[in-house]
Write a protein that holds these residues in place. Sequence first.
Motif, PDB file in Angstrom:
ATOM      1  N   SER A  85       0.831  -1.200   0.000  1.00 47.26           N
ATOM      2  CA  SER A  85       0.000   0.000   0.000  1.00 47.26           C
ATOM      3  C   SER A  85       0.874   1.262   0.000  1.00 47.26           C
ATOM      4  CB  SER A  85      -0.913  -0.017   1.232  1.00 47.26           C
ATOM      5  OG  SER A  85      -1.686   1.136   1.289  1.00 47.26           O
ATOM      6  N   THR A  86       1.922   1.253   0.803  1.00 46.26           N
ATOM      7  CA  THR A  86       2.841   2.391   0.847  1.00 46.26           C
ATOM      8  C   THR A  86       3.540   2.566  -0.497  1.00 46.26           C
ATOM      9  OG1 THR A  86       3.222   1.998   3.201  1.00 46.26           O
ATOM     10  CG2 THR A  86       4.823   3.381   2.051  1.00 46.26           C
ATOM     11  N   TRP A 123       2.439   1.598  -3.438  1.00 46.74           N
ATOM     12  CA  TRP A 123       1.431   2.030  -4.415  1.00 46.74           C
ATOM     13  C   TRP A 123       1.139   3.531  -4.276  1.00 46.74           C
ATOM     14  CZ3 TRP A 123      -0.187   0.829  -8.869  1.00 46.74           C
ATOM     15  CH2 TRP A 123      -1.392   1.309  -9.358  1.00 46.74           C
ATOM     16  N   ARG A 124       0.982   4.024  -3.048  1.00 45.42           N
ATOM     17  CA  ARG A 124       0.751   5.452  -2.831  1.00 45.42           C
ATOM     18  C   ARG A 124       1.937   6.291  -3.298  1.00 45.42           C
ATOM     19  NH1 ARG A 124       0.022   5.760   2.886  1.00 45.42           N
ATOM     20  NH2 ARG A 124      -0.500   3.569   3.023  1.00 45.42           N
ATOM     21  N   THR A 125       3.144   5.798  -3.089  1.00 47.74           N
ATOM     22  CA  THR A 125       4.344   6.502  -3.536  1.00 47.74           C
ATOM     23  C   THR A 125       4.376   6.595  -5.058  1.00 47.74           C
ATOM     24  OG1 THR A 125       5.540   5.677  -1.604  1.00 47.74           O
ATOM     25  CG2 THR A 125       6.866   6.535  -3.422  1.00 47.74           C
ATOM     26  N   LEU A 168       1.817   6.431  -7.146  1.00 47.29           N
ATOM     27  CA  LEU A 168       0.750   7.337  -7.580  1.00 47.29           C
ATOM     28  C   LEU A 168       1.118   8.797  -7.340  1.00 47.29           C
ATOM     29  CD1 LEU A 168      -2.574   5.562  -6.558  1.00 47.29           C
ATOM     30  CD2 LEU A 168      -1.759   6.070  -8.838  1.00 47.29           C
ATOM     31  N   THR A 169       1.723   9.089  -6.206  1.00 47.11           N
ATOM     32  CA  THR A 169       2.109  10.466  -5.888  1.00 47.11           C
ATOM     33  C   THR A 169       3.167  10.974  -6.862  1.00 47.11           C
ATOM     34  OG1 THR A 169       1.619  10.091  -3.554  1.00 47.11           O
ATOM     35  CG2 THR A 169       3.015  11.985  -4.094  1.00 47.11           C
TER      36      THR A 169
END
Length: 134
Positions: free
Chosen positions: A11-12, A14-16, A18-19
């Motif tokens: 999850s971390t 994936w968020r990185t 996307l950001t």
Amino acid sequence: MILENNEEKRSTLWRTVLTVSSVIIIIVAAFFIIKLFTSNPLEGTWVSEDSGAMIEIGDDGEMTMTGMDAEGTEQDVTAEYFVDTKNKIFTIQTEAYGQAEGVLSGSYDYNVEQDTLTLTEREYGDQMVFVREE
């Protein structure tokens, strides 16, 4: 697979991803928007439909006009120009380069439609039409 059974790390990651990709997209979009509204619309090489004269407009405030003089010999004239994109005024000054007054010197209203540039003399209303050379 990437971080097989660790949902929190996936999850971390994936968020990185996307950001970072969102930031890159915003930067690229901002670049193109700024370039679109701050670039010189007259920059390039233009050829007159009537006389065959050629105008090369650079991005540094200098331009070169090539055409035939009264005797039929080809003549190059270097000039300084200013573009007022808000009021669509194109001003050419040849005196700064030791050229005689004339040879397109003055202020013109300009209109660019696709690959056609129309210069309209502000004082008398005479028009000159140029086509962008590829």
